[in-house]
Design an enzyme around this catalytic site. Structure first.
Site, PDB file in Angstrom:
ATOM      1  N   TYR A  62      68.841 -52.230 134.929  1.00  0.00           N
ATOM      2  CA  TYR A  62      68.484 -53.620 135.208  1.00  0.00           C
ATOM      3  C   TYR A  62      68.290 -54.411 133.914  1.00  0.00           C
ATOM      4  O   TYR A  62      68.871 -55.489 133.726  1.00  0.00           O
ATOM      5  CB  TYR A  62      67.208 -53.656 136.046  1.00  0.00           C
ATOM      6  CG  TYR A  62      66.710 -55.044 136.361  1.00  0.00           C
ATOM      7  CD1 TYR A  62      67.303 -55.799 137.368  1.00  0.00           C
ATOM      8  CD2 TYR A  62      65.639 -55.594 135.661  1.00  0.00           C
ATOM      9  CE1 TYR A  62      66.846 -57.067 137.671  1.00  0.00           C
ATOM     10  CE2 TYR A  62      65.173 -56.868 135.959  1.00  0.00           C
ATOM     11  CZ  TYR A  62      65.776 -57.601 136.963  1.00  0.00           C
ATOM     12  OH  TYR A  62      65.324 -58.866 137.250  1.00  0.00           O
ATOM     13  N   LYS A  93      70.303 -57.727 132.222  1.00  0.00           N
ATOM     14  CA  LYS A  93      69.624 -58.984 131.926  1.00  0.00           C
ATOM     15  C   LYS A  93      69.724 -59.341 130.445  1.00  0.00           C
ATOM     16  O   LYS A  93      69.856 -60.513 130.085  1.00  0.00           O
ATOM     17  CB  LYS A  93      68.158 -58.908 132.379  1.00  0.00           C
ATOM     18  CG  LYS A  93      67.986 -58.734 133.879  1.00  0.00           C
ATOM     19  CD  LYS A  93      68.695 -59.830 134.669  1.00  0.00           C
ATOM     20  CE  LYS A  93      68.469 -59.718 136.159  1.00  0.00           C
ATOM     21  NZ  LYS A  93      69.103 -60.809 136.936  1.00  0.00           N
TER      22      LYS A  93
END
Length: 277
Positions: A159, A163
């Site tokens: 994740y 990002k």
């Protein structure tokens, strides 16, 4: 000269990942401001419910089903906006997924799915949007990243990597998009109260509701800021922590999360839901 700031009279707003969470709340907020909002997600039923909820607002919701991991789907969504509904003035690329990664049980699928949705999914939306806005000579694009992209956090190997890539992507594209009359912004929320963060078993500082997140994003879209980050105290703290030497950085993160004291567990899938999820 000020950058272009989209308004409802300029055309359609498009939000990906609008079936829940921040995307859903932002769609209602923009419709309340008078926008015609095209919403995209895989769950048609939830989008239809969103459309019905917005029926009494000044603006409206346009349901355009699609999977951001499918580039052809996103081309069709943009074509539908352009030929059936009007010019695309504002695009908010919000679709994302959080899959916790534990080093004791690495799985390729966690990385593949995260990259496909969070990173390639943005690219699949971005390419047709930029092409459309370039032809019009103006437009506004906002990419939803997260303060998790500032530095590595427990369970965030997939994740957080996506990002961080989105942050770099937005920064890099700004140089050329500025010359094209297309404004790009970066949205980096802290912890937002969603179904994902409800799984967290530790205090989440400065937790905000999805409605507050939508308010903050809406205000930021009207500003001249490149980065829209909130809540300010928490996001500033995260930036400062990432300026620390690595030995201090890892100590601070371990101390805050209690991660170093947690035993390794075989088949441990739960993790911490990261900011913005």
């Amino acid at each position: 000269m000020q950058d272009f700031v989209a308004r409802p009279e300029h055309g359609i707003a498009w939000i990906s990942g609008a079936s829940s969470g921040i995307g859903r709340a932002l769609a209602l907020k923009l419709a309340g401001d008078g926008y015609k909002v095209a919403v995209t997600a895989r769950d048609h039923e939830k989008l239809a419910e969103l459309q019905a909820e917005a029926s009494d607002l000044p603006g409206s919701i346009i349901v355009l089903d699609g999977d951001v991991t499918n580039a052809e789907d996103m081309e069709h969504v943009l074509a539908s906006i352009e030929y059936e509904h009007g010019a695309l003035a504002l695009a908010v690329f919000n679709a994302g997924v959080y899959l916790p990664v534990h080093a004791e049980e690495l799985q390729r699928t966690d990385f593949e799915q995260s990259f496909a949705v969070n990173l390639q999914g943005v690219v699949n939306c971005l390419v047709p949007a930029v092409r459309h806005m370039k032809a019009k000579g103006q437009g506004q694009i906002a990419i939803v990243s997260s303060v998790s992209g500032y530095g590595g956090l427990p369970t965030g190997a997939a994740y957080g990597a996506t990002k961080a890539a989105l942050i770099n992507m937005a920064e890099s594209l700004k140089f050329d998009l500025d010359k094209m009359g297309i404004r790009i912004q970066l949205i980096n929320p802290g912890f937002v109260d969603t179904s994902a963060t409800k799984r967290n078993q530790f205090p989440m500082p400065s937790l905000v509701s999805v409605e507050e997140a939508a308010e903050q994003i809406s205000a930021g879209l009207k500003s001249q800021s490149f980065e829209i980050s909130f809540p300010k105290r928490f996001t500033y703290m995260m930036k400062l922590v990432n300026l620390l030497p690595y030995n201090l950085y890892f100590w601070v993160v371990n101390r805050f999360t209690g991660w170093r004291e947690r035993p390794l567990e075989k088949h441990a899938r739960p993790g911490i839901a990261h900011p913005a999820e």
